[in-house]
Design a protein around this motif. Structure first.
Motif, PDB file in Angstrom:
ATOM      1  N   ILE A 156       3.382  -5.266  12.959  1.00 55.66           N
ATOM      2  CA  ILE A 156       2.536  -5.037  12.127  1.00 55.66           C
ATOM      3  C   ILE A 156       1.041  -5.726  12.440  1.00 55.66           C
ATOM      4  O   ILE A 156       0.112  -5.806  11.438  1.00 55.66           O
ATOM      5  N   GLY A 157       0.861  -5.861  13.839  1.00 57.75           N
ATOM      6  CA  GLY A 157      -0.207  -6.504  14.280  1.00 57.75           C
ATOM      7  C   GLY A 157      -1.321  -5.591  14.481  1.00 57.75           C
ATOM      8  O   GLY A 157      -2.657  -6.048  14.881  1.00 57.75           O
ATOM      9  N   GLU A 158      -1.221  -4.256  14.432  1.00 54.23           N
ATOM     10  CA  GLU A 158      -2.455  -3.292  14.681  1.00 54.23           C
ATOM     11  C   GLU A 158      -3.038  -3.529  13.413  1.00 54.23           C
ATOM     12  O   GLU A 158      -2.811  -3.478  12.281  1.00 54.23           O
ATOM     13  N   ARG A 159      -4.561  -2.815  13.476  1.00 55.12           N
ATOM     14  CA  ARG A 159      -5.537  -3.009  12.643  1.00 55.12           C
ATOM     15  C   ARG A 159      -5.195  -2.240  11.450  1.00 55.12           C
ATOM     16  O   ARG A 159      -4.643  -0.991  11.867  1.00 55.12           O
ATOM     17  N   TRP A 160      -5.347  -2.697  10.249  1.00 52.09           N
ATOM     18  CA  TRP A 160      -5.089  -1.766   8.902  1.00 52.09           C
ATOM     19  C   TRP A 160      -3.499  -2.038   8.608  1.00 52.09           C
ATOM     20  O   TRP A 160      -3.314  -1.609   7.418  1.00 52.09           O
ATOM     21  N   ALA A 161      -2.578  -2.256   9.445  1.00 58.08           N
ATOM     22  CA  ALA A 161      -0.991  -1.993   9.228  1.00 58.08           C
ATOM     23  C   ALA A 161      -0.755  -2.810   8.105  1.00 58.08           C
ATOM     24  O   ALA A 161      -0.057  -2.411   7.219  1.00 58.08           O
ATOM     25  N   LEU A 162      -1.172  -4.179   7.847  1.00 60.58           N
ATOM     26  CA  LEU A 162      -0.919  -5.189   6.929  1.00 60.58           C
ATOM     27  C   LEU A 162      -1.746  -4.739   5.432  1.00 60.58           C
ATOM     28  O   LEU A 162      -0.957  -4.985   4.406  1.00 60.58           O
ATOM     29  N   LEU A 163      -2.969  -4.061   5.590  1.00 63.77           N
ATOM     30  CA  LEU A 163      -3.355  -3.599   4.413  1.00 63.77           C
ATOM     31  C   LEU A 163      -2.488  -2.292   3.894  1.00 63.77           C
ATOM     32  O   LEU A 163      -2.681  -2.268   2.473  1.00 63.77           O
ATOM     33  N   VAL A 164      -2.212  -1.642   4.704  1.00 63.41           N
ATOM     34  CA  VAL A 164      -0.963  -0.362   4.353  1.00 63.41           C
ATOM     35  C   VAL A 164      -0.043  -1.043   3.510  1.00 63.41           C
ATOM     36  O   VAL A 164       0.440  -0.637   2.249  1.00 63.41           O
ATOM     37  N   GLY A 166       4.204  -0.520  -5.431  1.00 63.57           N
ATOM     38  CA  GLY A 166       5.169   0.794  -5.631  1.00 63.57           C
ATOM     39  C   GLY A 166       4.573   1.827  -4.782  1.00 63.57           C
ATOM     40  O   GLY A 166       3.651   1.595  -3.957  1.00 63.57           O
ATOM     41  N   PRO A 167       5.181   3.067  -4.846  1.00 64.59           N
ATOM     42  CA  PRO A 167       5.147   4.008  -3.937  1.00 64.59           C
ATOM     43  C   PRO A 167       3.433   4.625  -4.001  1.00 64.59           C
ATOM     44  O   PRO A 167       3.290   4.669  -5.075  1.00 64.59           O
ATOM     45  N   ARG A 168       3.091   5.350  -2.921  1.00 62.36           N
ATOM     46  CA  ARG A 168       1.766   6.034  -3.192  1.00 62.36           C
ATOM     47  C   ARG A 168       1.716   7.143  -2.551  1.00 62.36           C
ATOM     48  O   ARG A 168       2.387   7.400  -1.166  1.00 62.36           O
ATOM     49  N   ARG A 169       1.237   8.262  -2.903  1.00 64.13           N
ATOM     50  CA  ARG A 169       0.784   9.464  -1.925  1.00 64.13           C
ATOM     51  C   ARG A 169      -0.284   9.038  -0.879  1.00 64.13           C
ATOM     52  O   ARG A 169      -0.940   7.947  -1.072  1.00 64.13           O
ATOM     53  N   PHE A 170      -0.191   9.931   0.081  1.00 67.82           N
ATOM     54  CA  PHE A 170      -1.225   9.718   1.230  1.00 67.82           C
ATOM     55  C   PHE A 170      -2.712   9.455   0.721  1.00 67.82           C
ATOM     56  O   PHE A 170      -3.381   8.576   1.186  1.00 67.82           O
ATOM     57  N   ASN A 171      -2.960  10.475  -0.090  1.00 66.91           N
ATOM     58  CA  ASN A 171      -4.629  10.268  -0.675  1.00 66.91           C
ATOM     59  C   ASN A 171      -4.823   9.097  -1.486  1.00 66.91           C
ATOM     60  O   ASN A 171      -5.858   8.629  -1.197  1.00 66.91           O
ATOM     61  N   ASP A 172      -3.809   8.489  -2.039  1.00 68.00           N
ATOM     62  CA  ASP A 172      -3.978   7.443  -2.899  1.00 68.00           C
ATOM     63  C   ASP A 172      -4.178   6.205  -2.042  1.00 68.00           C
ATOM     64  O   ASP A 172      -4.819   5.209  -2.426  1.00 68.00           O
ATOM     65  N   LEU A 173      -3.218   6.164  -1.124  1.00 70.75           N
ATOM     66  CA  LEU A 173      -3.537   5.182  -0.152  1.00 70.75           C
ATOM     67  C   LEU A 173      -4.901   5.313   0.528  1.00 70.75           C
ATOM     68  O   LEU A 173      -5.523   4.126   0.919  1.00 70.75           O
ATOM     69  N   LEU A 174      -5.129   6.420   1.075  1.00 70.82           N
ATOM     70  CA  LEU A 174      -6.425   6.625   1.739  1.00 70.82           C
ATOM     71  C   LEU A 174      -7.646   5.920   0.951  1.00 70.82           C
ATOM     72  O   LEU A 174      -8.718   5.406   1.366  1.00 70.82           O
ATOM     73  N   GLY A 175      -7.462   6.429  -0.444  1.00 72.44           N
ATOM     74  CA  GLY A 175      -8.539   6.077  -1.247  1.00 72.44           C
ATOM     75  C   GLY A 175      -8.818   4.576  -1.644  1.00 72.44           C
ATOM     76  O   GLY A 175      -9.780   4.072  -2.105  1.00 72.44           O
ATOM     77  N   GLY A 176      -7.431   3.848  -1.396  1.00 74.95           N
ATOM     78  CA  GLY A 176      -7.551   2.544  -1.608  1.00 74.95           C
ATOM     79  C   GLY A 176      -7.913   1.778  -0.453  1.00 74.95           C
ATOM     80  O   GLY A 176      -7.751   0.252  -0.427  1.00 74.95           O
ATOM     81  N   LEU A 177      -8.293   2.221   0.623  1.00 73.42           N
ATOM     82  CA  LEU A 177      -8.340   1.536   1.795  1.00 73.42           C
ATOM     83  C   LEU A 177      -9.949   2.043   2.430  1.00 73.42           C
ATOM     84  O   LEU A 177      -9.765   2.963   3.561  1.00 73.42           O
ATOM     85  N   PRO A 178     -10.785   1.788   1.898  1.00 72.20           N
ATOM     86  CA  PRO A 178     -12.299   2.264   2.278  1.00 72.20           C
ATOM     87  C   PRO A 178     -12.674   1.706   3.825  1.00 72.20           C
ATOM     88  O   PRO A 178     -12.169   0.822   4.256  1.00 72.20           O
ATOM     89  N   GLY A 179     -13.046   2.936   4.499  1.00 74.00           N
ATOM     90  CA  GLY A 179     -13.428   2.520   6.052  1.00 74.00           C
ATOM     91  C   GLY A 179     -12.374   3.071   6.655  1.00 74.00           C
ATOM     92  O   GLY A 179     -12.415   3.174   8.014  1.00 74.00           O
ATOM     93  N   MET A 180     -11.060   3.564   6.254  1.00 69.73           N
ATOM     94  CA  MET A 180      -9.910   3.941   7.009  1.00 69.73           C
ATOM     95  C   MET A 180     -10.077   5.429   7.073  1.00 69.73           C
ATOM     96  O   MET A 180     -10.133   5.956   6.207  1.00 69.73           O
ATOM     97  N   PRO A 184      -8.535   9.291   7.945  1.00 71.62           N
ATOM     98  CA  PRO A 184      -7.200   9.778   7.761  1.00 71.62           C
ATOM     99  C   PRO A 184      -6.240   9.834   8.903  1.00 71.62           C
ATOM    100  O   PRO A 184      -4.753   9.411   8.797  1.00 71.62           O
ATOM    101  N   ASN A 185      -6.739   9.929  10.178  1.00 72.84           N
ATOM    102  CA  ASN A 185      -5.964   9.859  11.169  1.00 72.84           C
ATOM    103  C   ASN A 185      -5.435   8.733  11.572  1.00 72.84           C
ATOM    104  O   ASN A 185      -4.197   8.249  12.005  1.00 72.84           O
ATOM    105  N   VAL A 186      -6.184   7.392  11.536  1.00 75.30           N
ATOM    106  CA  VAL A 186      -5.527   6.033  11.531  1.00 75.30           C
ATOM    107  C   VAL A 186      -4.490   6.175  10.681  1.00 75.30           C
ATOM    108  O   VAL A 186      -3.498   5.188  10.793  1.00 75.30           O
ATOM    109  N   LEU A 187      -4.801   6.186   9.270  1.00 71.36           N
ATOM    110  CA  LEU A 187      -3.598   6.061   8.295  1.00 71.36           C
ATOM    111  C   LEU A 187      -2.430   6.941   8.736  1.00 71.36           C
ATOM    112  O   LEU A 187      -1.278   6.251   8.730  1.00 71.36           O
ATOM    113  N   SER A 188      -2.432   7.980   9.127  1.00 71.39           N
ATOM    114  CA  SER A 188      -1.370   8.762   9.541  1.00 71.39           C
ATOM    115  C   SER A 188      -0.762   8.132  10.627  1.00 71.39           C
ATOM    116  O   SER A 188       0.569   7.975  10.586  1.00 71.39           O
TER     117      SER A 188
END
Length: 225
Positions: free
Chosen positions: A20-28, A35-49, A51-55
């Protein structure tokens, strides 16, 4: 991690950081705690991230057993991401890390997201007050429903609905930030028509206390996430 660094150290701290040490991992992980999230909902809650990095982070966290993908299938054809039981074990670590990080003298620009705002309830919850705050409370924030349940000596938070909450707060994220940040009172927001609080007098008082107590000046100094 796949494509990431590996410390090559058998210590549990190093092995945890390999996962979990990579950037953004803990924020995901943080944004999946409620609770569960769809991809786009996760992306919307992480400004600056991106789509490729989230994937990439979701793929890595899934490979390591922290996150799993659940496919709802037709007709919805929706992919949800959720924490595994092992991933959920990170919750107390993240809450304590939030307490520690909130004491930093540096405050970056930006606004708290809905997950961070509601998780502050858990961080600032006083088990000694559980009997006074007991109940089930619904939060309708924009299009997202959340539930807080106070029982025994803890508060549980999750995305979802219930047929008969003791009290319900309906508002938008900007108003919630203003109320929690003490730029606006609940009463003023209700008078302006941007917030609704329903339930009997005692239940709405308990909901208000549960929500706002962690944001008092004393708690902001000591317990903010």
């Amino acid at each position: 991690m796949s494509g990431g660094r590996n410390y090559g150290d058998p210590c549990g701290v190093a092995r945890g950081l390999d996962i979990i040490g990579e950037r953004w991992a803990l924020l995901v992980v943080r944004n999946l705690l409620l609770g569960p999230r769809r991809f786009n909902d996760l992306l919307g809650g992480l400004p600056g991230m991106s789509p490729n990095v989230l994937s990439q982070r979701l793929r890595e966290l899934t490979e390591h057993g922290v996150v799993r993908r659940r496919d709802l299938g037709p007709p919805a054809r929706v992919h949800l991401y959720e924490l595994t039981a092992w991933g959920r074990a990170l919750e107390p670590i993240l809450l304590e890390f939030g307490r520690w990080g909130s004491q930093s003298p540096q405050l970056p620009e930006g606004a708290l997201g809905i997950d961070s705002l509601l998780l502050t309830i858990k961080v600032g919850f006083d088990p000694a007050r559980a009997a006074d705050l007991r109940g089930v409370y619904a939060f309708h924030i924009d299009a997202d429903p959340y539930l807080a349940e106070v029982a025994d000596d803890s508060v549980q938070l999750r995305r979802g609905t219930t047929a008969e909450p003791d009290a319900t707060l309906t508002t938008d994220i900007d108003t919630l930030r203003a109320v929690c940040g003490q730029q606006m009172t609940m009463a003023a927001a209700a008078d302006a028509g941007v917030l609704a609080l329903t339930g009997d007098t005692d239940a709405t008082r308990r909901l208000t206390d549960l929500l706002l107590t962690p944001f008092t000046p004393r708690n902001l100094a000591d317990d903010e996430t």
